[in-house]
Every structure is written in C-alpha cells, then in structure tokens.
Scaffold this motif. Structure first.
Motif, mmCIF file in Angstrom:
data_model
loop_
_atom_site.group_PDB
_atom_site.id
_atom_site.type_symbol
_atom_site.label_atom_id
_atom_site.label_comp_id
_atom_site.label_asym_id
_atom_site.label_seq_id
_atom_site.Cartn_x
_atom_site.Cartn_y
_atom_site.Cartn_z
ATOM 1 N N UNK A 98 1.868 -1.142 -6.700
ATOM 2 C CA UNK A 98 0.565 -1.593 -7.152
ATOM 3 C C UNK A 98 0.603 -2.313 -8.489
ATOM 4 N N UNK A 99 1.616 -2.059 -9.317
ATOM 5 C CA UNK A 99 1.672 -2.751 -10.609
ATOM 6 C C UNK A 99 2.025 -4.225 -10.454
ATOM 7 N N UNK A 100 2.513 -4.608 -9.293
ATOM 8 C CA UNK A 100 2.958 -5.959 -8.981
ATOM 9 C C UNK A 100 1.791 -6.696 -8.322
ATOM 10 N N UNK A 101 1.541 -7.949 -8.668
ATOM 11 C CA UNK A 101 0.409 -8.698 -8.105
ATOM 12 C C UNK A 101 0.425 -8.668 -6.579
ATOM 13 N N UNK A 102 1.582 -8.833 -5.988
ATOM 14 C CA UNK A 102 1.733 -8.814 -4.531
ATOM 15 C C UNK A 102 1.310 -7.454 -3.973
ATOM 16 N N UNK A 103 1.795 -6.376 -4.570
ATOM 17 C CA UNK A 103 1.450 -5.034 -4.110
ATOM 18 C C UNK A 103 -0.005 -4.688 -4.347
ATOM 19 N N UNK A 104 -0.579 -5.166 -5.444
ATOM 20 C CA UNK A 104 -1.984 -4.912 -5.756
ATOM 21 C C UNK A 104 -2.881 -5.468 -4.659
ATOM 22 N N UNK A 105 -2.550 -6.658 -4.153
ATOM 23 C CA UNK A 105 -3.319 -7.219 -3.046
ATOM 24 C C UNK A 105 -3.090 -6.471 -1.755
ATOM 25 N N UNK A 106 -1.809 -6.228 -1.437
ATOM 26 C CA UNK A 106 -1.462 -5.568 -0.174
ATOM 27 C C UNK A 106 -2.115 -4.211 -0.023
ATOM 28 N N UNK A 107 -1.947 -3.360 -1.039
ATOM 29 C CA UNK A 107 -2.287 -1.947 -0.914
ATOM 30 C C UNK A 107 -3.606 -1.570 -1.582
ATOM 31 N N UNK A 108 -4.300 -2.541 -2.153
ATOM 32 C CA UNK A 108 -5.577 -2.194 -2.761
ATOM 33 C C UNK A 108 -6.646 -3.243 -2.447
ATOM 34 N N UNK A 109 -6.486 -4.466 -2.934
ATOM 35 C CA UNK A 109 -7.550 -5.460 -2.778
ATOM 36 C C UNK A 109 -7.878 -5.735 -1.311
ATOM 37 N N UNK A 110 -6.858 -6.026 -0.484
ATOM 38 C CA UNK A 110 -7.120 -6.425 0.897
ATOM 39 C C UNK A 110 -7.690 -5.280 1.735
ATOM 40 N N UNK A 111 -7.050 -4.095 1.744
ATOM 41 C CA UNK A 111 -7.644 -3.016 2.541
ATOM 42 C C UNK A 111 -9.036 -2.611 2.052
ATOM 43 N N UNK A 112 -9.245 -2.623 0.718
ATOM 44 C CA UNK A 112 -10.562 -2.246 0.206
ATOM 45 C C UNK A 112 -11.621 -3.294 0.524
ATOM 46 N N UNK A 113 -11.235 -4.549 0.595
ATOM 47 C CA UNK A 113 -12.200 -5.592 0.967
ATOM 48 C C UNK A 113 -12.708 -5.380 2.385
ATOM 49 N N UNK A 114 -11.823 -4.901 3.275
ATOM 50 C CA UNK A 114 -12.184 -4.735 4.687
ATOM 51 C C UNK A 114 -12.667 -3.329 5.018
ATOM 52 N N UNK A 115 -12.569 -2.398 4.064
ATOM 53 C CA UNK A 115 -12.903 -1.005 4.360
ATOM 54 C C UNK A 115 -11.812 -0.317 5.156
ATOM 55 N N UNK A 116 -10.578 -0.806 5.025
ATOM 56 C CA UNK A 116 -9.423 -0.235 5.726
ATOM 57 C C UNK A 116 -8.825 0.897 4.894
ATOM 58 N N UNK A 117 -7.665 1.397 5.329
ATOM 59 C CA UNK A 117 -6.970 2.493 4.650
ATOM 60 C C UNK A 117 -5.603 2.016 4.187
ATOM 61 N N UNK A 118 -5.224 2.359 2.961
ATOM 62 C CA UNK A 118 -3.918 1.999 2.419
ATOM 63 C C UNK A 118 -3.083 3.248 2.205
ATOM 64 N N UNK A 119 -1.810 3.157 2.565
ATOM 65 C CA UNK A 119 -0.867 4.244 2.319
ATOM 66 C C UNK A 119 -0.157 3.994 0.997
ATOM 67 N N UNK A 120 -0.011 5.036 0.192
ATOM 68 C CA UNK A 120 0.648 4.926 -1.103
ATOM 69 C C UNK A 120 1.986 5.654 -1.061
ATOM 70 N N UNK A 121 3.048 4.918 -1.383
ATOM 71 C CA UNK A 121 4.399 5.484 -1.404
ATOM 72 C C UNK A 121 4.889 5.441 -2.843
ATOM 73 N N UNK A 122 5.086 6.606 -3.467
ATOM 74 C CA UNK A 122 5.348 6.644 -4.894
ATOM 75 C C UNK A 122 6.822 6.512 -5.249
ATOM 76 N N UNK A 123 7.725 6.653 -4.278
ATOM 77 C CA UNK A 123 9.151 6.590 -4.559
ATOM 78 C C UNK A 123 9.709 5.183 -4.506
ATOM 79 N N UNK A 124 11.039 5.124 -4.583
ATOM 80 C CA UNK A 124 11.715 3.831 -4.465
ATOM 81 C C UNK A 124 11.854 3.486 -2.994
ATOM 82 N N UNK A 125 11.444 2.278 -2.582
ATOM 83 C CA UNK A 125 11.389 1.960 -1.151
ATOM 84 C C UNK A 125 12.736 1.594 -0.545
ATOM 85 N N UNK A 126 13.520 2.599 -0.153
ATOM 86 C CA UNK A 126 14.753 2.344 0.577
ATOM 87 C C UNK A 126 14.417 2.145 2.052
#
Length: 514
Positions: A217-245
């Motif tokens: 989410x700190x990254x502009x790309x991630x902010x859109x993917x996991x917050x702005x876009x799903x929230x605009x549509x009323x969708x659900x976003x999954x949050x993964x707090x670890x390192x994405x292997x």
C-alpha cells in the motif's frame, strides 16, 4: 455525505455507508488470525482520527508519516487523515534507518504511525527529529510512545472535513530506483481519477471482486490495487503484510480465492517457475491479473496465461501519475508491449530536442492526464524538469509500433548506443529470459577495452547452477532472438538482482558495481 465535498474520503468511505454497504468487508487480512474491516467499521474508526490529531496538537495540513505494514490499521489511518484534513505520508516499510531519518526530516512530519514490528528500526533516530510531536505504535508494546489502539478508542467519532478536489491530500515518496527518494504531492481528485479511468474502464473492477495485491500500500501501484480501486467499486481487498514470495502468494490465493491478482514482473517470473514444480490451488475464481513496476517479458505473460487461464494486463504507471496510464486491456492484449493509452490519458514520444518521433523510432514517453502530481516537495528544479504544463516526463524510453502499441525500451538513463544505434536493455533481457535456464536478467552498458559501450548481462538461473558453456549459449541465443550486434559481451551469473521494495531492478547499482 456533502455532495459538494471534494474530500476523497467522502467518495471512498462515506458513500458506501449511505449506499448500504456498511456490513460488507472492505479489507481482510491474509493468514492465521487475520482480521477484517467492514465499510461501516472503516467509516467509524477513520472518523475518530480528527479527534486523535486534535488531542495531540496535530493541525490540518500537517504531515503524518506512516511506516505501516499492510494491515487493517493502514486504511483507518490513511482515510482518517484525509477526513481530518491531515496529510498522510505512507513510507516504504523496508528502508534503512538513514533513509527514514532523511524522509521524516524532509517531510517535517508532526506525527508518526508505526507497526510495532518496525519500531526498533526507527526508535534510535526519533529523538533527533525536531518536528515530530507524537509517535503512535500499532500493536505490541508501545514503550515510551503512544498506543494507537488506546488513543483511537479514546477519541470521538466525527465527520469529514471539507476539501477541494485540487487540494493536497497525501504524499508518496518515489521508490528510489535511481537514487534519493522525492516527496510527490497528490491532490484529492487524483484518487477518483485513477479509479474512474484504469480501475473502471480497463480493469473493469466490480463490487463482487476480491483483490489480492503483492505490491504494498505504500507504493502508488499497490495503493490503487488494494485500496482505491476496490473501494471505488465497493469490492473487498486482501491485505498481505509479509514479503510476497511465490509460495506465500499461492498460499494467500488458496486461502482467499481472489478474482483479481496484482503483481510485478519479478514475482510473476518466480510464480511461473513455482507452478512448473507443483499445481497451486485457489486459482479457480481468478479472472484477470495486472502487472506494472517494470515491463513484463512476453515469455512470462504467455506462460502465466497457459498455466492459470488468466491474462495479465501489463501496463506502465509512476508515482508521479499515481497509477497506470498506458496498458493492455481485456480482449486487447499483446504480450511484450505496454498496450495503448488508458482512456482519459494522452501519451506522446519525443526525442532529445522535444520533437515527436515516428513509428519505429525510440523516444521519451510523456503523459497528460487527470492524476498528475502537484509537484515534488522541496525540489523545485526537479519539479520544473518533470512537470511541463499539462505533460509529465516519465523518464521511460518507448517505441510506438505501426499499429499504435507502445513497446518499452528502458529508462532514459539505461539506454545506450552500440555502433551508433540505440540498444534497449529490456529487449535483450526478454531474449535472455526466454532461455529455459534463465529466471531473471538485467542488462546495463559496460565499456570495453577501447572505451566503447557494449551490453553486459547479469543473469539469475532457475536451478541455481550454470551448465558448462552456458554463457556462450546465452550469447548465441540472444543473437538469434534480437540481432547479432545486441548480444551481451559479458554475462555474469548472480544469485539475485538488486531491487527496490516494489520489485524494480536497480540497474544503477549494477552499473556502479560492474
């Protein structure tokens, strides 16, 4: 919600409660013990932030830094700050203490919100930050600082501050793929602009979607993917707090069965290699994927499609433009290209003199669109050289094909000439990763004994060891793929490539170490 209120939180938070989505999960955390946050809970919790700021002497327009993992507190703090008129500044959670000190001092942050796991990284430098008034620790023991949970619980719920769409809303610091980060200032209207363009018209996000983003989410790309876009549509976003292997991403998919997945080329390459060994679960609902950060090699896109059945929309965006402005689209995908301009944006290619170049020629990509940043903080010369009226210089070199698609050639600083002809590092890298032994590759310019620049490749192998004669085999492979004069004169087999936290290869480090 006041219809005249241009505060982005009015559209992304308040609207959903008024439209009956209060009980719908807005965010769910991946993994054991993962929590969820409904749209109603987000409205209530974020509404307490104004009182929290007021009680601790943090006025509107002050900066509030966030060193926060992808967890449910992130959207509460981000949207709560916007609702209060305070400017949130999400920071990369993988920086060194020296970088944090530079950024916290540069932004003059009055408040700091930090996940307890990251507190030891910044604790030693906090006494030296003269602008900082309050530190809120999320989870764990706050020690000498404030508990975010306790302070939020003690605060009263309020409304959403009035704001104009052109008013500064939040800052992001550039990812640092070319050196020192820059504070990028964005306005309220930019968030809805990206959702109305790429989110709605290209990605086609729906209310019934579940989105999993490897980009943070700190990254502009991630902010859109996991917050702005799903929230605009009323969708659900999954949050993964670890390192994405790759293994962790497939585990998250098996748990949540997302319909949309957002990654970066490096991760897709690793996940494709992982699928060659075992077939993962959780892909049955996957309908579309997104890639950005760097151009996606055609080989990776085709193999992903073959193994998952889902296409990847490869596109290009930037911190300065907030999200993707050039992209492939569903039903119009050509792997190995970045597609065409997203509806609502214009792009053009220019040479060193600012003249537009024709099809088949290489030029720097300029973009004009509604989500452009308001400029850099405290770096006037950089602002002037990047933001030219309505146009923003991206620093990316592209070639436009005869049918109007755009092919990535590399960063402006990465391009070089061999025998007077431009060489695209990305083109050579694509040729290298099409070899069955190669997982990743990065190409930079290196001077030969005569002082002339030639391609040098750094290669990561799939199996970790090099077969006899692999370097010569790879040189011949590149010659056959993209032309004899473009092949790398030197090939270094390395265990990994230097990258930013968002997956971009830091080629300047390879040039410095070559």
């Amino acid at each position: 919600m006041n219809p005249a209120n241009g505060n982005a939180a009015a559209h992304f938070v308040d609207r959903h409660v008024e439209e009956g989505r209060a009980d719908k999960p807005a965010f769910v955390e991946c993994g054991p013990g993962g929590r969820s946050l409904t749209y109603g809970e987000l409205a209530s919790e974020s509404g307490r932030m104004a009182d929290l700021f007021c009680r601790h002497g943090i006025p509107p327009e002050a900066r509030a830094a966030m060193i926060v993992l992808d967890q449910v507190e992130f959207p509460v703090i981000f949207w709560g700050s916007l609702r209060a008129g305070v400017i949130p500044v999400p920071l990369n959670t993988l920086l060194s203490p020296d970088y944090y000190e530079i950024i916290l001092d540069d932004s003059r942050a009055r408040a700091l919100f930090v996940s307890h796991e990251l507190l030891p990284v910044v604790a030693p430098l906090l006494p030296r930050l003269k602008h900082l008034k309050a530190v809120f620790v999320i989870g764990g023991e706050p020690g000498a600082h404030l508990s975010f949970a306790d302070e939020l619980a003690a605060s009263e719920t309020g409304g959403t501050a009035q704001a104009e769409p052109d008013e500064c809303a939040f800052w992001l610091y550039s990812s640092g793929s070319t050196g020192r980060p820059k504070g990028v200032r964005h306005v309220h209207g930019s968030l809805k602009a990206t959702a109305d363009t790429f989110g709605a018209q290209v990605l086609g996000i729906r209310e019934d979607d579940t989105v999993l983003s490897a980009a943070k989410l700190f990254f502009a790309y991630g902010l859109g993917n996991a917050m702005t876009f799903p929230m605009a549509a009323g969708a659900t976003a999954a949050l993964f707090r670890g390192r994405p292997t790759p293994a962790d991403m497939f585990a998250a998919m098996a748990e949540l069965r997302p319909t949309i997945f957002c990654g970066v080329p490096t991760l897709y390459a690793g996940m494709v290699a992982h699928m060659a060994k075992e077939t993962p679960g959780g892909l049955d609902r996957l309908r579309i994927c997104v890639s950005a950060g760097e151009a996606l090699p055609a080989e990776i896109g085709n193999r992903w499609k073959a193994q998952t059945g889902a296409d990847i929309l490869d596109g290009v965006g930037s911190t300065e433009m907030l999200h993707i402005f050039l992209s492939n689209a569903p039903g119009d995908i050509v792997y190995g290209t970045s597609g065409i301009a997203v509806p609502g944006y214009q792009v053009r290619l220019v040479d060193e003199a600012g003249r537009e170049v024709g099809a088949g020629e290489v030029g720097e990509l300029l973009v004009n669109g509604p989500s452009a940043a308001d400029g850099y903080w405290n770096q006037r010369d950089k602002s002037r050289s990047t933001f030219e009226g309505h146009w923003t210089r991206t620093g990316d070199k592209y070639e436009r094909t005869a049918d109007g698609r755009f092919v990535y050639c590399g960063r402006t600083d990465d391009m070089f000439k061999v025998s007077g002809i431009w060489v695209s590092p990305f083109e050579v890298e694509q040729a290298l990763v099409s070899h069955p032994d190669v997982l990743e590759a990065a190409v930079v310019a290196h001077k030969d004994e005569a002082g002339l620049e030639k391609p040098r490749a750094f290669v990561v192998l799939k199996n970790g060891h090099a077969p006899d004669g692999l370097a010569e085999t790879l040189k011949e492979h590149v010659k056959a793929k993209v032309g004899a004069w473009k092949y790398p004169r030197w090939i270094d087999i390395v265990p990994d490539l230097p990258k930013t936290a968002t997956g971009k290869v830091q080629r300047f480090k390879l040039r410095e170490g070559a």
